[in-house]
Enzyme design. Sequence first.
Site, PDB file in Angstrom:
ATOM      1  N   ASN A   1       0.874  -1.177   0.000  1.00  0.00           N
ATOM      2  CA  ASN A   1       0.000   0.000   0.000  1.00  0.00           C
ATOM      3  C   ASN A   1       0.907   1.221   0.000  1.00  0.00           C
ATOM      4  OD1 ASN A   1      -1.784   2.043   0.481  1.00  0.00           O
ATOM      5  ND2 ASN A   1      -2.743   1.108   2.276  1.00  0.00           N
TER       6      ASN A   1
ATOM      7  N   LYS B   1       3.230   0.826   3.208  1.00  0.00           N
ATOM      8  CA  LYS B   1       2.890  -0.239   4.169  1.00  0.00           C
ATOM      9  C   LYS B   1       3.013  -1.572   3.449  1.00  0.00           C
ATOM     10  CE  LYS B   1      -0.914   1.988   6.221  1.00  0.00           C
ATOM     11  NZ  LYS B   1      -2.274   1.916   6.635  1.00  0.00           N
TER      12      LYS B   1
ATOM     13  N   ARG C   1     -11.742  15.932   7.314  1.00  0.00           N
ATOM     14  CA  ARG C   1     -12.504  16.283   6.099  1.00  0.00           C
ATOM     15  C   ARG C   1     -13.940  16.651   6.446  1.00  0.00           C
ATOM     16  NH1 ARG C   1     -11.110  10.901   2.999  1.00  0.00           N
ATOM     17  NH2 ARG C   1      -9.140  10.723   4.088  1.00  0.00           N
TER      18      ARG C   1
ATOM     19  N   GLU D   1     -14.315   0.071  15.024  1.00  0.00           N
ATOM     20  CA  GLU D   1     -13.926  -1.138  15.762  1.00  0.00           C
ATOM     21  C   GLU D   1     -13.612  -0.858  17.224  1.00  0.00           C
ATOM     22  OE1 GLU D   1     -10.576  -2.932  13.669  1.00  0.00           O
ATOM     23  OE2 GLU D   1     -11.618  -2.614  11.774  1.00  0.00           O
TER      24      GLU D   1
ATOM     25  N   GLU E   1      -8.029  -5.149   5.142  1.00  0.00           N
ATOM     26  CA  GLU E   1      -7.875  -4.830   3.720  1.00  0.00           C
ATOM     27  C   GLU E   1      -6.715  -5.597   3.094  1.00  0.00           C
ATOM     28  OE1 GLU E   1      -8.444  -0.629   4.992  1.00  0.00           O
ATOM     29  OE2 GLU E   1      -9.125  -0.347   2.933  1.00  0.00           O
TER      30      GLU E   1
END
Length: 401
Positions: free
Chosen positions: A7, A14, A241, A335, A385
Amino acid sequence: MKVLVINCGSSSLKFQLIDSNTEACLAKGLCERIAIEGSMISYTPAGGEKEKKVTPMPDHTEAIRLVLDVLTNPVTGVVKNLDEIGAVGHRVVHGGERFAQSVLIDDAVLKAIEECNDLAPLHNPANLIGINACRKLMPSTPMVAVFDTAFHQTMPEEAYMYGIPYEYYRKYKVRRYGFHGTSHSYVSRRAAQVLNLKYEDLKIIVCHLGNGASVSAVKNGKCVDTSMGLTPLEGLIMGTRSGDIDPAIIEFIAHKENKNIDEIMNILNKKSGVLGLSDNLSSDFRDIEEGYFKGDENAVRAMKTFCYRVVKQIGAYVAAMNGVDIICFTAGVGENGPLVRTLVCEQLGYLGVELDEEANAKRGEDIEITQTGCKTKVMVIPTNEELAIARETVQITEQRA
Ligand code: AMP
């Protein structure tokens, strides 16, 4: 097969090495400050100690070289040589309308990803740099691109079109794309699996609440709507955001504060959301939660407004799907934040939601947090992911074989 999942951001990378047979993570790590002074790699083999090393990384190729070095290190490495890595899965943020699925990377695919750069100028170029660096160092290893947008490509036209002149869609493909698709797909499937129900028969709402936050509506195994849009700025209030605002606010603030479009966009992306709402207390929900319990008015305002918007978005998707069977919470806040889940679920009485407080206090497991027998089930499903990317990578690589 062992799959390396990458990633790659503009200055960070990562990685995880996953054994696709056992689905175990063999090692993971992070390269930070790539091409900036003070570059650093951290690496943790499964069951081993985390190690950190400050070392020069003038570019992403050097970062990937270091990743491959730590993975093959004779003492702390987890593979003997690079031949043991069967494939590399790359997270790519924007696949536009071109990619509704993951794809084996070749020159034509790279060109098509590049054509999406306009739609994700901060992310796609960095993803491409990571892919090119990997291809240079592992030229014979198959590479797969897994797109954040792909899962949402099943949305119907009425969900992805904006009420603006159609020519902007025709000319520039301005439409809703949605993001976090790998997470929404993984979490919705996993929820059905945990409850032992058929994915294709269910109406599921996934609340991916992290620093970036989005909600998706998944009906009969397909995404039918999601809250992020052309860019990840639309939808829920996020860490920094703004999420949805009246577009006229942009012009209003620009005139009042004498700012240009770039400056306003920077404010909406980096200085708004929970950070802005809390009058700069914090963008981190741990701080907001702490402030909320102390009665700090800035924290209370940020927390309540954030949760209210999640509640409204859930309501919209109940309407869009004409019902809901399962609501899932995932990502950093979803989570780990029982308070957010409580404040949201308190407002879902109309769906028959009653929280099981004991289950809601647990962490790190796939769990139903509603009381037994509730008509709508609420679940916490930790997202993964990297595992989802590894699964896709194996599937696409095997199709080729
Ligand atoms: P993500 O973007 O999914 O990595 O989520 C990051 C965010 O999760 C952080 O900014 C925190 O606000 C939030 N978070 C992490 N741990 C906790 C926690 N224990 N309680 C509440 N929020 C948390």
